[in-house]
Scaffold this motif. Structure first.
Motif, PDB file in Angstrom:
ATOM      1  N   ALA A 137       0.814  -1.221   0.000  1.00 60.83           N
ATOM      2  CA  ALA A 137       0.000   0.000   0.000  1.00 60.83           C
ATOM      3  C   ALA A 137       0.845   1.268   0.000  1.00 60.83           C
ATOM      4  CB  ALA A 137      -0.919  -0.002   1.219  1.00 60.83           C
ATOM      5  N   LEU A 138       2.163   1.128   0.151  1.00 65.27           N
ATOM      6  CA  LEU A 138       3.024   2.308   0.225  1.00 65.27           C
ATOM      7  C   LEU A 138       3.095   3.047  -1.109  1.00 65.27           C
ATOM      8  CD1 LEU A 138       6.029   0.828   2.244  1.00 65.27           C
ATOM      9  CD2 LEU A 138       4.053   2.079   3.124  1.00 65.27           C
ATOM     10  N   ARG A 168      12.084   0.824   7.604  1.00 68.50           N
ATOM     11  CA  ARG A 168      13.337   1.540   7.828  1.00 68.50           C
ATOM     12  C   ARG A 168      14.126   1.625   6.535  1.00 68.50           C
ATOM     13  NH1 ARG A 168      13.545   4.875  11.094  1.00 68.50           N
ATOM     14  NH2 ARG A 168      12.937   3.510  12.809  1.00 68.50           N
ATOM     15  N   ASP A 169      14.111   0.553   5.757  1.00 67.64           N
ATOM     16  CA  ASP A 169      14.809   0.557   4.469  1.00 67.64           C
ATOM     17  C   ASP A 169      14.220   1.591   3.517  1.00 67.64           C
ATOM     18  OD1 ASP A 169      16.422  -1.488   5.349  1.00 67.64           O
ATOM     19  OD2 ASP A 169      15.255  -3.080   4.393  1.00 67.64           O
ATOM     20  N   ARG A 170      12.953   1.949   3.738  1.00 66.83           N
ATOM     21  CA  ARG A 170      12.275   2.918   2.877  1.00 66.83           C
ATOM     22  C   ARG A 170      12.199   4.303   3.509  1.00 66.83           C
ATOM     23  NH1 ARG A 170      10.427  -2.142   2.258  1.00 66.83           N
ATOM     24  NH2 ARG A 170       9.559  -2.853   0.284  1.00 66.83           N
ATOM     25  N   ALA A 171      12.781   4.452   4.701  1.00 65.23           N
ATOM     26  CA  ALA A 171      12.796   5.736   5.424  1.00 65.23           C
ATOM     27  C   ALA A 171      11.388   6.252   5.700  1.00 65.23           C
ATOM     28  CB  ALA A 171      13.604   6.781   4.652  1.00 65.23           C
ATOM     29  N   ILE A 172      10.468   5.311   6.061  1.00 62.66           N
ATOM     30  CA  ILE A 172       9.090   5.677   6.398  1.00 62.66           C
ATOM     31  C   ILE A 172       8.860   5.371   7.876  1.00 62.66           C
ATOM     32  CG2 ILE A 172       6.644   5.193   5.981  1.00 62.66           C
ATOM     33  CD1 ILE A 172       7.401   4.393   3.132  1.00 62.66           C
ATOM     34  N   PRO A 173       8.400   6.349   8.666  1.00 59.35           N
ATOM     35  CA  PRO A 173       8.177   6.128  10.094  1.00 59.35           C
ATOM     36  C   PRO A 173       7.036   5.142  10.357  1.00 59.35           C
ATOM     37  CG  PRO A 173       8.239   8.475   9.574  1.00 59.35           C
ATOM     38  CD  PRO A 173       8.149   7.748   8.276  1.00 59.35           C
TER      39      PRO A 173
END
Length: 383
Positions: A137-138, A168-173
């Motif tokens: 869904a990102l 974390r690998d995608r830098a999304i909190p």
């Protein structure tokens, strides 16, 4: 005296929490510069350190709130607002259909106002959230994912560390509502690698009216309220010193006996479930794997039983249980969580806590073994 099997809604305060609340109930304003005020501030900051240690966080990341609802709102709204301001456009938020209303309601409120693009991921039939389905869904503009650690109704436990690692690998909190998890599961912000986490003291033996928002330093968060700038400027308002002290005391006690409590509740809940499943037309909902299910929860569904009649009969029998969750107005409406999971039949959540005993399980089985056949036959139930 009524028998409570509704500890997921609230559990009695632990003696340590009662003592701390009594001692500091009349504390001075913790923001005052005089000696009495600074004594109160010391209590608050020591409590912050204890809470941080209990959840594997830095004290600088701990913000005290009025409860889990405010903590969830602070993370969801605060992060979305800060991201929207930073990006200069409408950001994207991902959450799930089994979240507590304290997450889903603000998420949908933001979406209705055009302040966020929202995707709500459906759950698996057992109430768990699939990591890959969530990642699918990102979008490039996703600024936050919110997935609860454990579901308050079915007791389903999610793989938060796996999701956090992928994000974390995608830098999304990642924000997680851990309100139901803390009493029986090891909650560790650092080990889980989450950016925001919510707790509510009255779910683990503290008083009602105080909660915890863990917000990682460096995570931009807009405040919900403005005022004196207490608590990092993220949460203004006079510190509730007595409640905060009691929250920390309850947290200490919960961590100290968590392993023993989990083992005891697993034994009690297994015995409770076994007794209920011996009745005809009863199914247990949630994961089949005990490691993916809270030790405190037994969620079942009855065939051929009217929900209103069951609720009334339980009240008359003085057995406190829940057909959903204690997070709404009290209206008798279908649970969105159970609908999302496709649960059929009349649901009943029986949840155990630190005061639960074999006698409580005996009473629940006695009452339900008697009530369910009579309700199915249409026989009158006399209190």
């Amino acid at each position: 005296m009524p028998t409570s099997l509704d500890h997921a809604a609230t559990t009695p305060p632990r003696p340590e929490a009662r003592a701390a609340l009594t001692r500091w109930l009349e504390a001075a304003n913790a923001s005052s510069p005089h000696a009495a005020g600074q004594d109160a501030r010391t209590v608050v900051e020591e409590a912050r350190e204890r809470v941080a240690a209990a959840v594997g966080a830095s004290p600088h990341d701990v913000v005290f709130t009025s409860g889990g609802t405010e903590a969830d709102n602070l993370a969801v709204k605060g992060v979305v607002w800060a991201a929207g301001r930073r990006l200069g456009r409408t950001p994207h938020l991902v959450t799930t259909a089994v979240e507590h209303p304290a997450v889903l309601a603000p998420a949908r409120w933001l979406a209705d106002r055009g302040e966020v693009h929202l995707d709500v991921v459906p759950p698996s039939a057992d109430g768990t959230v699939d990591v890959d389905r969530t990642l699918a869904a990102l979008r490039p503009d996703t600024v936050l994912v919110s997935v609860m650690a454990a579901n308050n109704e079915m007791g389903s436990v999610n793989d938060i560390p796996a999701l956090a690692a992928a994000l974390r690998d995608r830098a999304i909190p990642l924000h997680t509502d851990a309100v139901q998890a803390f009493a029986t599961l090891h909650v560790d912000v650092a080990a889980w690698d989450v950016d925001a986490l919510a707790l509510s003291a009255h779910k683990f033996g503290g008083p009602q009216g105080v909660g915890i928002a863990v917000l990682r330093r460096g995570l931009p968060v807009e405040p919900l309220t403005h005022g004196g700038g207490q608590d990092r400027g993220v949460r203004s308002g006079t510190f509730a010193t007595g409640l905060i002290a009691a929250c920390a005391a309850a947290g200490d006690a919960a961590v100290a006996d968590r392993a023993d409590l989990r083992a005891r509740l697993r034994r009690l809940s297994d015995r409770l479930a076994e007794g209920l499943l011996a009745l005809d037309g009863v199914r247990r909902n949630g994961p089949g794997d005990p490691e993916r299910r809270l030790a405190s929860h037994v969620h079942v569904a009855f065939d051929g039983v009217d929900p209103s009649a069951l609720a009334l009969a339980l009240d008359r029998a003085e057995l406190i249980a829940s057909s959903g969750s204690a997070c709404g107005s009290g209206a008798a409406t279908a649970s969105p969580v159970l609908e999302a999971c496709g649960v059929v039949g009349t649901p009943l959540r029986l949840s155990l806590g630190w005061t639960s005993t074999d006698a409580d399980v005996d009473r629940a089985l006695e009452v339900l073994t008697d009530l369910v056949p009579r309700l199915r036959s249409g026989a009158a139930v006399v209190g």
